[in-house]
Design a protein around this motif. Structure first.
Motif, PDB file in Angstrom:
ATOM      1  N   LEU A 126       9.534  21.479  -5.481  1.00  7.29           N
ATOM      2  CA  LEU A 126       8.782  20.709  -5.596  1.00  7.29           C
ATOM      3  C   LEU A 126       8.018  20.240  -4.177  1.00  7.29           C
ATOM      4  O   LEU A 126       8.641  20.813  -3.216  1.00  7.29           O
ATOM      5  CB  LEU A 126       9.311  19.317  -6.083  1.00  7.29           C
ATOM      6  CG  LEU A 126       9.912  19.277  -7.390  1.00  7.29           C
ATOM      7  CD1 LEU A 126      10.826  18.330  -7.494  1.00  7.29           C
ATOM      8  CD2 LEU A 126       9.017  19.010  -8.737  1.00  7.29           C
ATOM      9  N   ASP A 127       6.654  19.498  -4.260  1.00  6.96           N
ATOM     10  CA  ASP A 127       5.895  19.346  -3.169  1.00  6.96           C
ATOM     11  C   ASP A 127       6.267  17.825  -2.692  1.00  6.96           C
ATOM     12  O   ASP A 127       6.131  17.662  -1.299  1.00  6.96           O
ATOM     13  CB  ASP A 127       4.616  19.583  -3.194  1.00  6.96           C
ATOM     14  CG  ASP A 127       4.154  21.009  -3.558  1.00  6.96           C
ATOM     15  OD1 ASP A 127       5.205  21.857  -3.227  1.00  6.96           O
ATOM     16  OD2 ASP A 127       2.895  21.089  -4.025  1.00  6.96           O
ATOM     17  N   LEU A 128       6.512  16.807  -3.754  1.00  2.00           N
ATOM     18  CA  LEU A 128       6.331  15.613  -3.278  1.00  2.00           C
ATOM     19  C   LEU A 128       7.149  14.570  -4.385  1.00  2.00           C
ATOM     20  O   LEU A 128       7.174  14.964  -5.539  1.00  2.00           O
ATOM     21  CB  LEU A 128       5.027  15.054  -3.417  1.00  2.00           C
ATOM     22  CG  LEU A 128       4.593  13.453  -3.357  1.00  2.00           C
ATOM     23  CD1 LEU A 128       4.686  13.300  -1.820  1.00  2.00           C
ATOM     24  CD2 LEU A 128       2.929  13.418  -3.692  1.00  2.00           C
ATOM     25  N   ILE A 129       7.521  13.705  -3.848  1.00  2.10           N
ATOM     26  CA  ILE A 129       8.365  12.664  -4.800  1.00  2.10           C
ATOM     27  C   ILE A 129       7.514  11.240  -4.677  1.00  2.10           C
ATOM     28  O   ILE A 129       7.027  10.926  -3.546  1.00  2.10           O
ATOM     29  CB  ILE A 129       9.662  12.258  -4.140  1.00  2.10           C
ATOM     30  CG1 ILE A 129      10.388  13.621  -4.361  1.00  2.10           C
ATOM     31  CG2 ILE A 129      10.420  11.138  -5.016  1.00  2.10           C
ATOM     32  CD1 ILE A 129      11.866  13.593  -3.562  1.00  2.10           C
ATOM     33  N   VAL A 130       7.140  10.659  -5.701  1.00  2.00           N
ATOM     34  CA  VAL A 130       6.639   9.520  -5.852  1.00  2.00           C
ATOM     35  C   VAL A 130       7.524   8.378  -6.736  1.00  2.00           C
ATOM     36  O   VAL A 130       8.292   8.741  -7.515  1.00  2.00           O
ATOM     37  CB  VAL A 130       5.201   9.370  -6.668  1.00  2.00           C
ATOM     38  CG1 VAL A 130       4.680   8.100  -6.893  1.00  2.00           C
ATOM     39  CG2 VAL A 130       4.263  10.388  -5.950  1.00  2.00           C
ATOM     40  N   ARG A 131       7.708   7.573  -5.963  1.00  2.00           N
ATOM     41  CA  ARG A 131       8.798   6.217  -6.432  1.00  2.00           C
ATOM     42  C   ARG A 131       7.913   4.906  -6.614  1.00  2.00           C
ATOM     43  O   ARG A 131       6.871   4.708  -6.029  1.00  2.00           O
ATOM     44  CB  ARG A 131       9.998   5.974  -5.665  1.00  2.00           C
ATOM     45  CG  ARG A 131       9.709   5.604  -4.329  1.00  2.00           C
ATOM     46  CD  ARG A 131      11.136   5.620  -3.707  1.00  2.00           C
ATOM     47  NE  ARG A 131      11.939   4.442  -3.941  1.00  2.00           N
ATOM     48  CZ  ARG A 131      11.807   3.263  -3.261  1.00  2.00           C
ATOM     49  NH1 ARG A 131      11.074   3.133  -2.487  1.00  2.00           N
ATOM     50  NH2 ARG A 131      12.622   2.289  -3.975  1.00  2.00           N
ATOM     51  N   SER A 132       8.515   3.722  -7.034  1.00  2.00           N
ATOM     52  CA  SER A 132       7.925   2.530  -7.134  1.00  2.00           C
ATOM     53  C   SER A 132       9.060   1.623  -6.428  1.00  2.00           C
ATOM     54  O   SER A 132       9.528   1.849  -5.639  1.00  2.00           O
ATOM     55  CB  SER A 132       7.293   2.226  -8.510  1.00  2.00           C
ATOM     56  OG  SER A 132       6.438   3.278  -8.706  1.00  2.00           O
ATOM     57  N   HIS A 133       9.123   0.455  -7.617  1.00  2.00           N
ATOM     58  CA  HIS A 133      10.390  -0.238  -7.327  1.00  2.00           C
ATOM     59  C   HIS A 133      10.463  -1.339  -6.112  1.00  2.00           C
ATOM     60  O   HIS A 133      11.256  -2.279  -6.106  1.00  2.00           O
ATOM     61  CB  HIS A 133      11.764   0.623  -7.430  1.00  2.00           C
ATOM     62  CG  HIS A 133      12.880  -0.215  -7.422  1.00  2.00           C
ATOM     63  ND1 HIS A 133      13.327  -1.150  -8.333  1.00  2.00           N
ATOM     64  CD2 HIS A 133      14.088  -0.025  -6.171  1.00  2.00           C
ATOM     65  CE1 HIS A 133      14.550  -1.703  -7.946  1.00  2.00           C
ATOM     66  NE2 HIS A 133      14.930  -1.179  -7.110  1.00  2.00           N
ATOM     67  N   GLU A 134       9.658  -1.088  -5.015  1.00  6.30           N
ATOM     68  CA  GLU A 134       9.734  -1.945  -3.951  1.00  6.30           C
ATOM     69  C   GLU A 134       8.535  -2.582  -3.701  1.00  6.30           C
ATOM     70  O   GLU A 134       7.273  -1.647  -3.387  1.00  6.30           O
ATOM     71  CB  GLU A 134      10.297  -1.221  -2.662  1.00  6.30           C
ATOM     72  CG  GLU A 134      11.590  -1.147  -2.584  1.00  6.30           C
ATOM     73  CD  GLU A 134      12.338  -0.295  -1.505  1.00  6.30           C
ATOM     74  OE1 GLU A 134      12.090  -1.087  -0.379  1.00  6.30           O
ATOM     75  OE2 GLU A 134      13.038   0.415  -1.529  1.00  6.30           O
ATOM     76  N   VAL A 135       8.580  -3.878  -3.341  1.00 14.27           N
ATOM     77  CA  VAL A 135       6.939  -4.336  -2.735  1.00 14.27           C
ATOM     78  C   VAL A 135       6.391  -3.517  -1.296  1.00 14.27           C
ATOM     79  O   VAL A 135       7.490  -3.735  -0.603  1.00 14.27           O
ATOM     80  CB  VAL A 135       6.926  -6.008  -2.444  1.00 14.27           C
ATOM     81  CG1 VAL A 135       5.599  -6.560  -2.265  1.00 14.27           C
ATOM     82  CG2 VAL A 135       7.715  -6.640  -3.840  1.00 14.27           C
ATOM     83  N   LYS A 136       5.334  -3.422  -1.290  1.00 13.12           N
ATOM     84  CA  LYS A 136       4.927  -3.001   0.027  1.00 13.12           C
ATOM     85  C   LYS A 136       3.839  -3.694   0.469  1.00 13.12           C
ATOM     86  O   LYS A 136       2.844  -3.940  -0.401  1.00 13.12           O
ATOM     87  CB  LYS A 136       4.555  -1.401  -0.158  1.00 13.12           C
ATOM     88  CG  LYS A 136       5.807  -0.466  -0.368  1.00 13.12           C
ATOM     89  CD  LYS A 136       6.508  -0.481   0.779  1.00 13.12           C
ATOM     90  CE  LYS A 136       8.099   0.269   0.461  1.00 13.12           C
ATOM     91  NZ  LYS A 136       9.317   0.092   1.320  1.00 13.12           N
ATOM     92  N   ASP A 137       3.662  -3.940   1.930  1.00 14.62           N
ATOM     93  CA  ASP A 137       2.384  -4.807   2.264  1.00 14.62           C
ATOM     94  C   ASP A 137       1.188  -4.298   1.829  1.00 14.62           C
ATOM     95  O   ASP A 137       0.023  -4.967   1.357  1.00 14.62           O
ATOM     96  CB  ASP A 137       2.455  -5.179   3.645  1.00 14.62           C
ATOM     97  CG  ASP A 137       3.512  -6.199   4.134  1.00 14.62           C
ATOM     98  OD1 ASP A 137       4.125  -7.039   3.288  1.00 14.62           O
ATOM     99  OD2 ASP A 137       3.777  -6.031   5.209  1.00 14.62           O
ATOM    100  N   GLU A 138       1.034  -3.087   2.085  1.00 14.29           N
ATOM    101  CA  GLU A 138      -0.183  -2.611   1.694  1.00 14.29           C
ATOM    102  C   GLU A 138      -0.446  -1.782   0.238  1.00 14.29           C
ATOM    103  O   GLU A 138      -1.354  -1.219  -0.127  1.00 14.29           O
ATOM    104  CB  GLU A 138      -0.745  -1.342   2.745  1.00 14.29           C
ATOM    105  CG  GLU A 138      -0.801  -1.715   4.045  1.00 14.29           C
ATOM    106  CD  GLU A 138      -2.124  -2.808   4.152  1.00 14.29           C
ATOM    107  OE1 GLU A 138      -3.045  -2.273   3.624  1.00 14.29           O
ATOM    108  OE2 GLU A 138      -1.967  -3.983   4.898  1.00 14.29           O
TER     109      GLU A 138
END
Length: 460
Positions: free
Chosen positions: A382-394
């Protein structure tokens, strides 16, 4: 003597970091506060206050596991430090671990017998545990449980002549219907429960037939693209804004929503019915992954259950719980991008085939995901992992030399975090991630957590 002076100066520096961290905390800059408390801890790791304060900041970012670890360390340093028990108890509660929380509040009461706040929280916690024990006692064992979906026939439900909202003619959910429904929702009108049943039941049927890990083909032609969104958390008006900015879901404009559609925001029902309706309209226009908030224990605490009960009925509470168990756990885009809600696994050497073979049709376990990015990508080509779950300022964060992107799509989360939201547009043919950020839009005056467990509101 120089050693003692050195210790003194370290302690003084640590205090300065703590003061800066407290300021950052007050300004709702919780990630910055965590970094500053960490600096204080590095200079003086025997101060229970630093650990308990960092635990509190972790709680604010919903990093409950880290919060429990920090609070436990504070307690280890000073077993009589009441805030250690308070912080840990609150984190246990946030995870729905009422029995563990109860032990901490009992200890808190022993340390502060005359504190009215401690007494009140202990009473509430005892009530919650009693309720839990009662529910466990009367619940039907999993093996004997009948599916509520099988007992519902939406066709037998009459629609009153005075109903002026969106209608589904026959079995087909059309774009016109979805647009009218979204417009009704925008104006705070509700959907008739016949059509709500129809959408949820049709979605269930579709999700049941999917594997636990879904492969998504993305055509190679120029101009084709695929959009990934992170947590939406019941922020319906921000969801409408995403569609405004990036177009409605369709086969030419497909989306993946990567879990945590509901809870906290008080328009969770509108969000989930909209996403499900698009899925019914065109299965390849929208893909949905399970987040940690697509579970009974979270929905009980963070508002979705209360909202569904208030806007629809008890039967729908059961039905949504059933359908959430059918949501896939992850997606692979064009064989190259792995998208999953929480991140990678705490164990090493996981293969995509392991994920494919998970039996997901149940409530999720409490342990799971994180780390080891590079190796996982190599092992699985694989080339990349995308996740969510955490607030990020930007609204997003890129880590691990560009190999891991976190995306979060609920701007000004809970009406108080001040963060931006983001989504990622993958452009063919090279699937380069294009990140688009956006700000929160106004919504009707219904506060986040309006339907949440009262108990939790005491801690927010």
């Amino acid at each position: 003597m120089p050693n003692m002076d050195n210790e003194k100066s370290n302690d003084a520096k640590a205090e300065e970091f703590k003061i800066q961290a407290n300021e950052a905390f007050k300004a709702h800059k919780f990630a910055l506060a965590i970094n500053l408390y960490t600096k204080a801890i590095e200079l003086n790791e025997d101060n229970a206050v630093y650990w308990a304060n960092r635990a509190f900041a972790h709680t604010k970012l919903e990093e409950y596991g880290s919060s429990i670890q920090d609070a436990s360390k504070a307690i280890e340093i000073d077993p009589k430090y009441s805030k250690g028990y308070y912080r840990r108890g609150a984190a246990y509660l946030a995870m729905g671990k009422f029995k563990d929380a109860l032990k901490d509040f009992q200890q808190l009461k022993r340390i502060c017998p005359n504190d009215p706040d401690a007494t009140k929280k202990l009473k509430e916690c005892e009530k919650a545990v009693m309720k839990l024990k009662f529910e466990e006692a009367i619940s039907v064992p999993e093996a004997e449980r009948r599916s509520i979906a099988d007992s519902i026939d939406f066709r037998t439900i009459d629609v009153e002549p005075q109903y002026s909202g969106a209608r589904i003619e026959g079995d087909v959910v059309t774009l016109e219907f979805v647009k009218k429904m979204m417009d009704d929702f925008k104006n705070q009108k509700s959907l008739h429960k016949r059509y709500a049943y129809q959408i949820v039941l049709q979605t269930r049927e579709m999700l049941q037939s999917l594997p636990s890990l879904v492969d998504i083909d993305i055509p190679h032609g120029h101009g084709t693209h695929f959009t990934v969104c992170g947590d939406v958390h019941g922020q319906f008006y921000d969801l409408l804004n995403i569609f405004e900015l990036n177009g409605l879901p369709s086969e030419e404009n497909p989306y993946l929503f990567n879990g945590d559609f509901v809870d906290r925001g008080s328009f969770s029902l509108e969000v989930i019915l909209t996403l499900f309706a698009f899925k019914c309209m065109s299965p390849s226009a929208i893909y949905l992954a399970r987040g940690n908030h697509e579970s009974k224990s979270m929905n009980k605490i963070y508002g979705f259950e209360g909202e569904v009960r208030s806007k629809l009925s008890e039967a729908f509470v059961e039905l949504f719980a059933e359908v959430f168990c059918c949501l896939p756990l992850g997606h692979v885009l064009a064989g190259k991008v792995f998208v999953v809600h929480g991140g990678l696994f705490s164990v090493d050497g996981v293969k995509l085939s392991d994920i494919r073979s998970i039996d997901r049709f149940c409530e999720p376990p409490e342990e799971g995901l994180m780390y080891v990015t590079k190796k996982f990508l190599q092992d699985n080509n694989l080339d990349l992992i995308v996740r969510s779950h955490e607030v990020k300022d930007e609204g997003y964060e890129i880590e691990h030399e560009g190999k891991l992107i976190t995306v979060f799509s609920a701007p000004n989360y809970c009406d108080q975090m001040g963060n931006k939201g983001a989504f990622i547009r993958f452009e063919a043919p090279d699937l380069k991630p294009n990140i688009v950020t956006f700000s929160a839009v106004p919504h009707p005056d219904v506060k986040p957590m309006a339907y949440a467990n009262n108990f939790l509101r005491m801690f927010s």
